[in-house]
Design an enzyme around this catalytic site. Structure first.
Site, PDB file in Angstrom:
ATOM      1  CE  LYS A  21      -2.061  -1.260   3.840  1.00  0.00           C
ATOM      2  NZ  LYS A  21      -1.375  -2.548   4.093  1.00  0.00           N
ATOM      3  NE  ARG A  93      -5.089  -1.834   9.518  1.00  0.00           N
ATOM      4  CZ  ARG A  93      -4.005  -1.251   8.999  1.00  0.00           C
ATOM      5  NH1 ARG A  93      -4.044  -0.010   8.617  1.00  0.00           N
ATOM      6  NH2 ARG A  93      -2.903  -1.941   8.872  1.00  0.00           N
TER       7      ARG A  93
END
Ligand code: AP5
Length: 213
Positions: A21, A93
């Site tokens: 990421k 998340r």
């Protein structure tokens, strides 16, 4: 994306630890005028400054657990200072975080970078990060020219305290239990693109460009 810089777009990079990421985020912000918002980077800054949030977050991070939603949502809210044009890295998340985000802005695309646990452990055990500019290296796949020194700014490279094999494994399990449900959440909203993360970084970036152009 190829014709100039865009800032009317909200993009999320979703993926387990070591998926790449941060690596892809730095490529994306070179070609798009997006504000890179990495909750991991913000938390590490809070920890190094010894703030109340940092002190509380540290115990979760050192174990490889998620920091509680209410702390994260409040922290992100403080960092949102424009209407759109964000590149979210490591956020949301959990479903609760995704719902909180949905209340404040529209998500245009979610790129899910998929890698295996074995690959995550292999990559993260060899990761080094520049203490000055945050550039990411890998002692196996992407070494600095001079050991321990950043090619870009000559800053000192360090190993993250949560990049120990046992913590990496827990981070990966945490991802499967608490963050993987976001794949279905965003697929249902029609904004999810899944990308095989076990290829060269440039090939992955080409897929991302194609997905958002
Ligand atoms: P965070 O900092 O977000 O960590 P993470 O999600 O575990 O992801 P990483 O930064 O480890 O990996 P990455 O995907 O960015 O990979 P990178 O590009 O560096 O979060 C840390 C902690 O903070 C969490 O555990 C949690 O406690 C807390 N936290 C953060 N956000 C939270 C939230 N929203 N809610 C609750 N808690 C939160 O690449 C990794 C390595 O692989 C590098 O060495 C790189 O050079 C190499 N590499 C990259 N791509 C490739 C490739 N294609 N091929 C080969 N090597 C590659």
């Amino acid at each position: 994306m190829s014709n100039g810089k865009r800032n009317d777009f909200n993009l999320i990079l979703l993926g387990g630890p070591g998926a790449g990421k941060g690596t892809q985020a730095s490529k994306i912000v070179e070609s798009m005028d997006l504000a890179h918002l990495s909750t991991g980077d913000i938390l590490r800054e809070e920890v190094s400054e010894g703030t109340d949030l940092g002190l509380e977050a540290r115990e979760y991070m050192d174990r490889g657990d998620l920091v509680p939603d209410e702390l994260i949502i409040e922290m992100v809210r403080k960092h949102l200072d424009r209407e759109s044009g964000y590149l979210f890295d490591g956020f949301p998340r959990t479903i609760s975080q995704a719902e909180a985000l949905e209340n404040v802005l529209e998500v245009d695309k979610v790129i899910y970078i998929n890698i295996s646990k074995e690959e995550a452990v292999r990559r993260l055990s060899a990761r080094r990060v520049c203490s000055e500019c945050g550039e990411i290296y890998n002692l196996q796949f992407d070494k600095p020219d001079e050991p321990g020194v950043c090619d870009k700014c000559n800053g000192e490279l360090y190993q993250r305290s949560d990049d120990k094999p046992e913590v990496i494994r827990n981070r990966f399990e945490t991802f499967l239990e608490q963050s993987a449900p976001l794949v279905g959440f965003y697929r249902d909203r029609g904004v999810l693109v899944e990308i095989d993360g076990e290829r060269e970084p440039d090939a992955i970036f080409e897929n991302i460009r194609a997905a958002i152009s």
